[in-house]
Design an enzyme around this catalytic site. Structure first.
Site, PDB file in Angstrom:
ATOM      1  N   HIS A   1     -73.970  28.137 122.715  1.00 41.27           N
ATOM      2  CA  HIS A   1     -73.888  26.713 123.047  1.00 41.27           C
ATOM      3  C   HIS A   1     -72.439  26.242 123.033  1.00 41.27           C
ATOM      4  O   HIS A   1     -71.752  26.350 122.011  1.00 41.27           O
ATOM      5  CB  HIS A   1     -74.713  25.902 122.039  1.00 41.27           C
TER       6      HIS A   1
ATOM      7  N   HIS B   1     -75.923  16.992 129.682  1.00 39.32           N
ATOM      8  CA  HIS B   1     -77.051  17.922 129.754  1.00 39.32           C
ATOM      9  C   HIS B   1     -78.019  17.593 130.889  1.00 39.32           C
ATOM     10  O   HIS B   1     -78.817  18.441 131.288  1.00 39.32           O
ATOM     11  CB  HIS B   1     -77.829  17.917 128.435  1.00 39.32           C
TER      12      HIS B   1
ATOM     13  N   ARG C   1     -84.428   1.188 107.915  1.00 34.10           N
ATOM     14  CA  ARG C   1     -84.508   0.529 106.608  1.00 34.10           C
ATOM     15  C   ARG C   1     -85.795  -0.291 106.562  1.00 34.10           C
ATOM     16  O   ARG C   1     -85.890  -1.367 107.155  1.00 34.10           O
ATOM     17  CB  ARG C   1     -83.295  -0.387 106.386  1.00 34.10           C
TER      18      ARG C   1
ATOM     19  N   CYS D   1     -76.595  -1.777 106.381  1.00 40.46           N
ATOM     20  CA  CYS D   1     -77.323  -2.055 105.148  1.00 40.46           C
ATOM     21  C   CYS D   1     -76.322  -2.375 104.043  1.00 40.46           C
ATOM     22  O   CYS D   1     -75.237  -1.776 103.980  1.00 40.46           O
ATOM     23  CB  CYS D   1     -78.165  -0.845 104.769  1.00 40.46           C
TER      24      CYS D   1
ATOM     25  N   TYR E   1     -79.857  -7.934  96.926  1.00 43.03           N
ATOM     26  CA  TYR E   1     -78.786  -8.135  97.902  1.00 43.03           C
ATOM     27  C   TYR E   1     -77.828  -9.229  97.441  1.00 43.03           C
ATOM     28  O   TYR E   1     -77.483 -10.148  98.181  1.00 43.03           O
ATOM     29  CB  TYR E   1     -79.370  -8.450  99.288  1.00 43.03           C
TER      30      TYR E   1
END
Length: 569
Positions: free
Chosen positions: A131, A155, A230, A277, A415
Site C-alpha cells: 500500500h 482511491h 459523545r 468535548c 462541565y
C-alpha cells in the site's frame, strides 16, 4: 505468480501521485525492478493472462500518466457506475457469505486483514505491504472502506476498484449490509447504531469514542463516521415523519414545528464548525494528577459542515423579538435522549449568543451534506459554534426561552471548572459558572508518542490541529523539537476564505517539516497555539488541574526516538 500479482497491483495503484498529478519515480523504479527480477516463464505467463491490463498500467507509469479525479457529484456517479460493473463481474462466482462479526475478527496481519466495500468482503492481507500510503490502511481493518475513501478521494478510481476485486473472498450478510437488524432485547442500548471499528472506545454504554489521532489532520472536514461520539444515554429512535420541535417560554409565544416545516419555513444556512468535548485531552491531565471522567485522548474534537435553520429565525417566528432581552437571559435545550427516570439530557446558552446575528447557532438537520447520523442527533440537533460541545444538544425536542439557566445536571453540576485546590470533599458546584466558550487548544496528531524516525531521512514532519473558542481565530502555532527550549512557526491550513472577525468557528490544521538535530537521540516535540486575542496555552497541567479533568489545554508533547540509518552498520 504471487510476486507478479503484487507488481501488477503496485504499478496500477501507484500510477497516481496524489500531490502533483504525476507519477512517483521511486514507485515506478521499484515496480520495474520487481518485474525484471521475476522469472521469464512467470513474465510470459503473466503477460498471457493480463497482457492488455499490464501494458496499460506499465505504460501509464512510464509516461507519467494518471491524475487525481475531482471528488464531486459527477465523479461519484462515475465511480458508482464503475463499481457496479466490477461487482457484476465479481458476482458471477459463488462466494461464501460472512457476517460483520466475522469480518471484524480479521484486523491484524496475524489474523488476516479483511475489509468490506459495497456489500463485498475482501482479504487484503497480501496488499498491506504494497500500500503506497503505508500501514495506515490497517485503520480500516475489520470494517468498511467507504469512510476512508471519503477521506482519501484518490482511491475512487477504476484501477483501484480492479485491484480490490482481486482480493474478494465473499459477500456481507444482507442484514449487516442494510443495517436493519431487528434486535429484540431488554438492553436499552440494543438499538444503538453500528460504529466503525476504527474508533477508540472510551465507554460502550453509553457509547463514547474518538478517532485515532493520526487521521484527524488528514482532512479539514472530519467524515461523519470518524467524528468523535459523545453520548450520555442510549441513542433515541426518532421517526422523522412524526418528529416535533417545541419552542416555548414564560413570556411570548409558543411554536411547534415538524421536520418538514423546519426545512421549508426557514432559510437554510450552512456553517463549518469545530465541536470539542470539555474533556478532550483529559488523559494527559490524569497523568499529572488523578481526575474523574472518560479517558479522552486528543481526539474528542472534530470539524464538520452543518446545515439547518438559524435558531434566531425560529425564535423570531415564535414571537421572541427584540424585547425578549428585557426578561430573558438564557435559551435552554432539551434532548429526546433520556435516563431511566425519564429525565432528558439538557443544557443552555446565553440569550445573546442565541439571538445575535453573528451567533450562527443552528438547528441543524444535515452534517457534511447529508442527514444527521443517528449518533450525531438525527433528525435535529443544536450546533452552537465556538462553545463547548455539551451545549450543542442532540436529538433536540424542546427549546425554552428563560430567565434561568437549564436546571439539568450537565449545566448545574458538571462541565464546570474549579481551582486546583478544590477536591470532591470541598467542591461547591454553584460557585463556578457553567463552561461556555473554550480556551485555545492545539495537539500533535503525527508523529505519535513513541514513534521512531530514521536519521537517514534527515528531517521530521509534524502535523496537528489548533482551535480556539468564542470565534477567536488561531493565528500562530509554535512547534519545538527540544521540549520548549527553541521554537519554530508551523504553516497553518484552514478554510479558503478568512472568517469574519469573531466568527472563526473552525479549527486550523498545521504542519511543519524541520531538520533533525544532528546529535539528538530523542526528540520531545511540543506545540502551542496562539489566537487573535493573544491567548496562549499554558506550559503544564498542574496549574490548570481540576477534579473533572476539564479544559485540558497545556502544551501537547510527544517523544520520538531517532534510529540510526541501518545502511551505516
Amino acid at each position: 505468480m504471487l510476486l507478479l500479482r503484487r507488481v501488477h497491483a503496485l504499478t496500477r495503484f501507484c500510477s497516481v501521485n496524489t500531490q502533483r498529478n504525476q507519477v512517483a519515480p521511486a514507485v515506478t523504479l521499484c515496480a520495474v525492478r520487481l518485474w525484471s527480477s521475476s522469472s521469464s516463464d512467470d513474465q510470459r505467463s503473466y503477460r498471457s493472462a493480463h497482457s492488455l491490463r499490464w501494458r496499460r498500467a506499465l505504460a501509464g507509469l512510464l509516461a507519467g500518466a494518471g491524475a487525481v479525479v475531482a471528488y464531486g457529484l459527477h465523479h461519484h456517479k462515475a465511480v458508482q457506475a464503475d463499481t457496479t460493473r466490477v461487482q457484476t463481474i465479481e458476482n458471477t462466482s459463488n462466494l461464501p457469505i460472512f457476517s460483520q462479526e466475522e469480518v471484524t475478527k480479521h484486523r491484524s496481519l496475524e489474523d488476516g486483514v479483511w475489509v468490506t466495500y459495497r456489500g463485498s468482503v475482501y482479504d487484503i492481507t497480501e496488499f498491506v505491504a504494497l500500500h503506497p500510503g503505508g500501514n495506515k490502511i490497517l485503520l480500516a481493518a475489520g470494517g468498511a472502506l467507504e469512510p476512508f475513501w471519503a477521506l482519501y478521494a484518490v482511491h475512487n478510481q477504476e484501477h483501484v476498484l480492479e485491484i480490490l476485486s482481486e482480493y474478494k473472498v465473499g459477500e456481507l450478510k444482507a442484514e449487516d449490509l442494510k443495517k436493519q437488524q431487528a434486535v429484540t432485547s431488554s438492553d436499552p442500548y440494543s438499538s444503538d447504531p453500528e460504529r466503525h471499528p476504527l474508533l477508540h472506545t472510551n465507554s460502550l454504554k453509553p457509547f463514547n469514542a474518538e478517532p485515532p489521532a493520526e487521521i484527524l489532520s488528514d482532512s479539514y472536514i472530519t467524515p461523519s463516521a470518524f467524528f468523535f461520539k459523545r453520548n450520555h444515554f442510549p441513542v433515541p429512535q426518532v421517526d422523522p415523519a412524526s418528529y416535533q420541535l417545541h419552542v416555548e417560554g414564560l413570556s411570548g409565544g409558543s411554536l411547534t414545528l415538524s421536520l418538514e416545516e423546519l426545512k421549508t419555513r426557514f432559510p437554510k444556512h450552512t456553517i463549518t464548525a469545530t465541536l470539542q468535548c470539555a474533556g478532550n485531552r483529559r488523559s494527559e491531565m490524569h497523568k499529572a494528577k488523578q481526575v474523574k471522567g472518560l479517558n479522552w485522548g486528543i481526539g474528542a474534537i472534530s470539524t464538520a459542515t452543518w446545515s439547518g435553520a438559524k435558531l434566531r429565525d425560529v425564535l423570531l417566528a415564535a414571537g421572541y423579538g427584540s424585547d425578549v432581552a428585557q426578561w430573558a437571559r438564557h435559551v435552554q435545550f432539551e434532548g429526546l435522549d433520556k435516563d431511566v427516570t425519564g429525565a432528558a439530557y439538557g443544557g443552555s446558552i446565553p440569550l445573546n449568543k442565541a439571538v445575535g446575528e453573528d451567533g450562527d447557532v443552528l438547528l441543524a438537520y444535515e452534517m457534511n451534506g447529508e442527514a444527521l447520523p443517528a449518533d450525531h442527533g438525527f433528525p435535529v440537533r443544536v450546533v452552537v459554534p465556538g462553545v463547548v460541545g455539551a451545549r450543542s444538544v442532540k436529538w433536540l425536542g424542546k427549546i425554552i426561552v428563560s430567565a434561568e439557566e437549564s436546571s439539568s445536571h450537565w449545566q448545574q453540576n458538571d462541565y464546570k471548572g474549579f481551582s486546583p485546590g478544590t477536591d470532591w470533599d470541598t467542591v461547591d458546584h454553584k460557585s463556578a459558572p457553567a463552561i461556555q466558550e473554550l480556551p485555545v487548544q492545539s495537539a500533535i496528531t503525527t508523529p505519535a508518542d513513541g514513534a521512531v524516525v530514521d536519521r537517514s531521512v534527515e528531517e521530521v514532519t509534524v502535523k496537528g490541529y489548533a482551535w480556539s473558542g468564542g470565534g477567536r481565530e488561531v493565528v500562530r502555532v509554535d512547534v519545538s523539537l527540544d521540549g520548549g527550549k527553541t521554537w519554530q512557526v508551523a504553516q497553518l491550513r484552514g478554510s479558503e476564505h478568512s472568517p469574519p472577525l469573531g466568527r472563526a468557528w473552525a479549527w486550523k490544521l498545521w504542519e511543519i517539516t524541520a531538520p533533525l538535530p544532528p546529535e539528538a537521540q530523542e526528540l520531545e516535540i511540543v506545540c502551542k497555539a496562539v489566537d487573535n486575542s493573544y491567548n496562549v496555552q499554558p506550559d503544564t497541567f498542574l496549574p490548570i488541574w481540576n477534579l473533572r479533568g476539564l479544559l485540558s489545554n497545556a502544551w501537547h508533547r510527544v517523544k520520538v526516538k531517532i534510529a540510526e540509518d541501518a545502511s551505516e552498520d
